[in-house]
Design an enzyme around this catalytic site. Sequence first.
Site, PDB file in Angstrom:
ATOM      1  N   GLN A 110     -27.461  81.607 -13.963  1.00 47.49           N
ATOM      2  CA  GLN A 110     -28.256  81.282 -12.755  1.00 47.49           C
ATOM      3  C   GLN A 110     -27.884  79.915 -12.176  1.00 47.49           C
ATOM      4  O   GLN A 110     -28.436  79.503 -11.166  1.00 47.49           O
ATOM      5  CB  GLN A 110     -29.760  81.282 -13.065  1.00 47.49           C
ATOM      6  CG  GLN A 110     -30.430  82.642 -12.964  1.00 47.49           C
ATOM      7  CD  GLN A 110     -30.039  83.508 -14.138  1.00 47.49           C
ATOM      8  OE1 GLN A 110     -30.209  83.116 -15.287  1.00 47.49           O
ATOM      9  NE2 GLN A 110     -29.481  84.672 -13.845  1.00 47.49           N
ATOM     10  N   ASP A 128     -19.335  71.064 -21.429  1.00 44.33           N
ATOM     11  CA  ASP A 128     -18.711  69.725 -21.441  1.00 44.33           C
ATOM     12  C   ASP A 128     -17.905  69.508 -20.160  1.00 44.33           C
ATOM     13  O   ASP A 128     -17.891  68.403 -19.599  1.00 44.33           O
ATOM     14  CB  ASP A 128     -17.796  69.575 -22.662  1.00 44.33           C
ATOM     15  CG  ASP A 128     -18.557  69.759 -23.962  1.00 44.33           C
ATOM     16  OD1 ASP A 128     -19.747  69.377 -24.007  1.00 44.33           O
ATOM     17  OD2 ASP A 128     -17.977  70.289 -24.926  1.00 44.33           O
ATOM     18  N   ASP A 167     -13.804  82.714 -22.923  1.00 46.55           N
ATOM     19  CA  ASP A 167     -14.250  81.812 -23.996  1.00 46.55           C
ATOM     20  C   ASP A 167     -15.099  80.719 -23.343  1.00 46.55           C
ATOM     21  O   ASP A 167     -14.581  79.919 -22.559  1.00 46.55           O
ATOM     22  CB  ASP A 167     -13.017  81.212 -24.688  1.00 46.55           C
ATOM     23  CG  ASP A 167     -13.368  80.284 -25.836  1.00 46.55           C
ATOM     24  OD1 ASP A 167     -14.575  80.014 -26.050  1.00 46.55           O
ATOM     25  OD2 ASP A 167     -12.443  79.813 -26.524  1.00 46.55           O
TER      26      ASP A 167
END
Length: 298
Positions: free
Chosen positions: A219, A247, A241
Amino acid sequence: MKVLCFGSINLDYTYRVKHFVTKGETLSADSLQVFSGGKGMNQAIALSKAGADTWIAGAVGEDGKQLLGQLEEAGVCTEFVKVLRQERTGTAIIQNDAEGDNCILLYGGANRTIGAGQAEEVLGHFGEGDFLVLQNEISGMPYIMEKAHKQKMKIVLNPSPMEEALLGYPLEYVDYLILNEVEALQVLGREGKLEGAGLFHAVSERFPSAVIVLTVGAQGAYFSAGESVRHQPAYPVKAVDTTGAGDTFTGFLVGGLTRGLPIGEAMDLAAKASALAVTRNGAAPSIPELAEVEGWAL
Ligand code: RIB
């Protein structure tokens, strides 16, 4: 303005599996690849690729020296990373399934040797207005936060992985809090139904002086923009993946802000960068270049 990412540097042992191994089960993996990772390393690379003047501080064992070369290749300055003889580099055992989801088992190793001494030494090279980007995979966090706050650095915290101990850190010093829904509920000490915009408001009330960025998976994310709350949609892609996608998001968001982008533009850049990252294998190796992110059209 300089950006210091004080964080973990890991070797990621990534096993491709049909499903996550469960209690008592022995499962054969389809493949094993070793990638560079660690939330600190991933975010530092993303920050640098997004255009920030980036330093990383942390620690590795001698088995992780090659990771420093990869950081430098991405433009990250590594002079504040210690190479320790007696410790192993942090390790992550990652299971990656057919949907691109993962589960991660961490061994902190050298990441857990960081303390007040290294914090003093490193932070002395930074000052007022510089950014400090933190996650929660290293030791010494309270000292680092105290000292950075005294020096009037801007503190960005991504409280991941979330642990009980983090609630005792000086969280009132945090200027930017970037977290997902599970972490938000844990930070608030709540269980239950609160989600999306409602959860965002609860986190904002708890940390009134911080800019809050609440990521809500497919979302997208809610974020504070002055007095108002805005929503950034996620870019839909086929995930291979998802390791390191969060990050990449944090690094591009903060990197964009340090280049003077308005928060709405930095959020959009971060959403694009993390969407691109999930289409590739590995954590650090999946982080795209800025030109690619800016030129990307769905
Ligand atoms: O956020 C992804 C990272 O979490 C991986 O690279 C792994 O090392 C763990 O730190």
